[in-house]
Design a protein around this motif. Structure first.
Motif, mmCIF file in Angstrom:
data_model
loop_
_atom_site.group_PDB
_atom_site.id
_atom_site.type_symbol
_atom_site.label_atom_id
_atom_site.label_comp_id
_atom_site.label_asym_id
_atom_site.label_seq_id
_atom_site.Cartn_x
_atom_site.Cartn_y
_atom_site.Cartn_z
ATOM 1 N N ARG A 180 0.808 -1.190 -0.256
ATOM 2 C CA ARG A 180 0.071 -0.144 -0.049
ATOM 3 C C ARG A 180 0.998 1.255 0.133
ATOM 4 O O ARG A 180 2.177 1.005 0.446
ATOM 5 N N SER B 200 -10.964 -0.460 1.198
ATOM 6 C CA SER B 200 -9.841 0.266 1.191
ATOM 7 C C SER B 200 -9.078 0.479 -0.097
ATOM 8 O O SER B 200 -8.428 1.371 -0.317
ATOM 9 N N ARG C 136 -8.929 7.745 8.216
ATOM 10 C CA ARG C 136 -8.329 7.358 7.121
ATOM 11 C C ARG C 136 -7.770 5.873 7.675
ATOM 12 O O ARG C 136 -7.690 4.915 6.847
ATOM 13 N N HIS D 41 -10.578 3.593 7.056
ATOM 14 C CA HIS D 41 -10.881 3.175 5.610
ATOM 15 C C HIS D 41 -9.791 2.201 5.250
ATOM 16 O O HIS D 41 -10.018 1.245 4.559
ATOM 17 N N ARG D 42 -8.534 2.339 5.399
ATOM 18 C CA ARG D 42 -7.542 1.378 5.111
ATOM 19 C C ARG D 42 -7.531 0.130 5.717
ATOM 20 O O ARG D 42 -7.319 -0.999 5.055
ATOM 21 N N SER D 43 -8.144 -0.005 6.719
ATOM 22 C CA SER D 43 -8.586 -1.323 7.627
ATOM 23 C C SER D 43 -9.650 -1.917 7.015
ATOM 24 O O SER D 43 -10.142 -3.100 7.607
#
Length: 340
Positions: free
Chosen positions: A116, A170, A161, A164-166
């Motif tokens: 990522r 994502s 954020r 969201h990434r988790s």
């Protein structure tokens, strides 16, 4: 890692390296900027080091992958060949797994490495910020609506954020909307979009924020500043899961995950008639409260070092050594604006 500490990183960077490694083990990914690493010529230069945790399906840590590049050059600084060894290890696992009979593959713990882009860091390892980070990752795996509260500058945007990434979204967009900056007359156009000719000045079709955030996350910052009339329109979308663009009679599905944030006490605002009670309940499915900086003073030295490094990197300056008396003085300050 021990080899990297001895041969690659400047001795004065040991404490920062330890915190960085602990963060990577905790979060799975991290980036440290401004670490002084040894060059081929024997000197030291400020570098950006990126690391990722490689785990199996049972969350057992298999290895850490670390790469870096001296700033502003692109020459790699590799911690003792760790990345090469880990990539070879991962490829060997994949090859062995591919040779297994098809009936046995499902029983084998699959090992995957997802790369990522570097994210804005939630700096700190004190108990309050660790609890907030942990809550964000847990709720990230669900589709629950989240309400993040806290003073301005306490890190609500970073937590949003992280959620969201988790999440399973994502790979989708993260769309942030500052609710305080949207004029009431343009609310529907801003959130739902409009077609060409829907009103005077609508010379072209424009997607709204819900359409932009399709299959991703819509972050409603400063939700407490939204006028009551606009709250009602937004609530309808949250309840029904559909919206209509201005000038269009066809309803569209709102496939978004909603996260809201505010520095107001919304329960108090409900009592004062300035915020809809049903809207509050709709948003407050999972609540995360971000602590102000004065309540996590143990993180101030790490924040100071992080911000100084980032500033030095931006202006291509050597990273200074910050003395203990200075850090103690900064830790005693109340920081009414938190981190801005």
């Amino acid at each position: 890692l021990q080899r990297a500490r001895i041969s690659t990183v400047h001795p004065d960077e040991m404490s920062a390296l330890e915190r960085f490694i602990a963060g990577v083990l905790d979060s799975g990914f991290g980036e440290a900027r401004g670490l002084r690493c040894r060059t081929k010529q024997g000197g030291y230069i400020a570098s950006t080091v990126t690391a990722a945790r490689l785990s199996d399906a049972h969350a057992h840590v298999l290895a850490l992958i670390s790469t870096g590049g001296p700033m502003p050059h692109t020459e790699r600084t590799i911690a003792g060949g760790l990345i090469d060894a880990t990539i070879a290890f991962t490829r060997r696992l994949a090859d062995e797994h591919a040779r297994l009979p098809a009936g046995y593959r499902g029983a084998v713990a699959r090992t995957s490495l997802s790369v990522r882009p570097p994210a804005l860091e939630i700096v700190g390892h004190g108990r309050p910020i660790v609890a907030g980070r942990s809550a964000a990752r847990k709720v990230g795996r669900t589709e629950a609506t989240v309400l993040i509260t806290g003073e301005s500058g306490s890190g609500k945007d970073l937590i949003a954020r992280e959620i969201h990434r988790s999440s399973g979204r994502s790979d989708g967009p993260f769309v942030k909307v500052n609710c305080a900056s949207i004029p009431r007359d343009l609310f529907e156009s801003e959130f739902f979009g409009h077609v060409r000719g829907a009103f005077t000045g609508a010379t072209s079709e424009r997607p709204g924020r819900f359409q932009q955030a399709h299959r991703g996350t819509l972050f409603l910052d400063e939700i407490g500043e939204l006028p009551l009339a606009c709250q009602a329109k937004l609530l309808t979308v949250l309840q029904d899961g559909t919206y209509d663009r201005v000038g269009e009679s066809v309803s569209r599905a709102a496939d978004v995950r909603v996260i809201a944030a505010t520095n107001r006490d919304l329960a108090f605002e409900v009592g004062q008639g300035r915020f809809r009670q049903d809207m509050f309940y709709r948003l407050n499915v999972f609540a995360i409260e971000m602590p102000p900086l004065r309540n996590r003073r143990e993180d101030i030295p790490e924040l100071v070092e992080h911000l100084v490094r980032r500033t030095c990197e931006r202006y291509q300056l050597p990273v200074p050594v910050i003395g203990k008396p200075v850090l103690e003085l900064l830790s005693r300050f109340d920081w009414p604006g938190n981190v801005r």
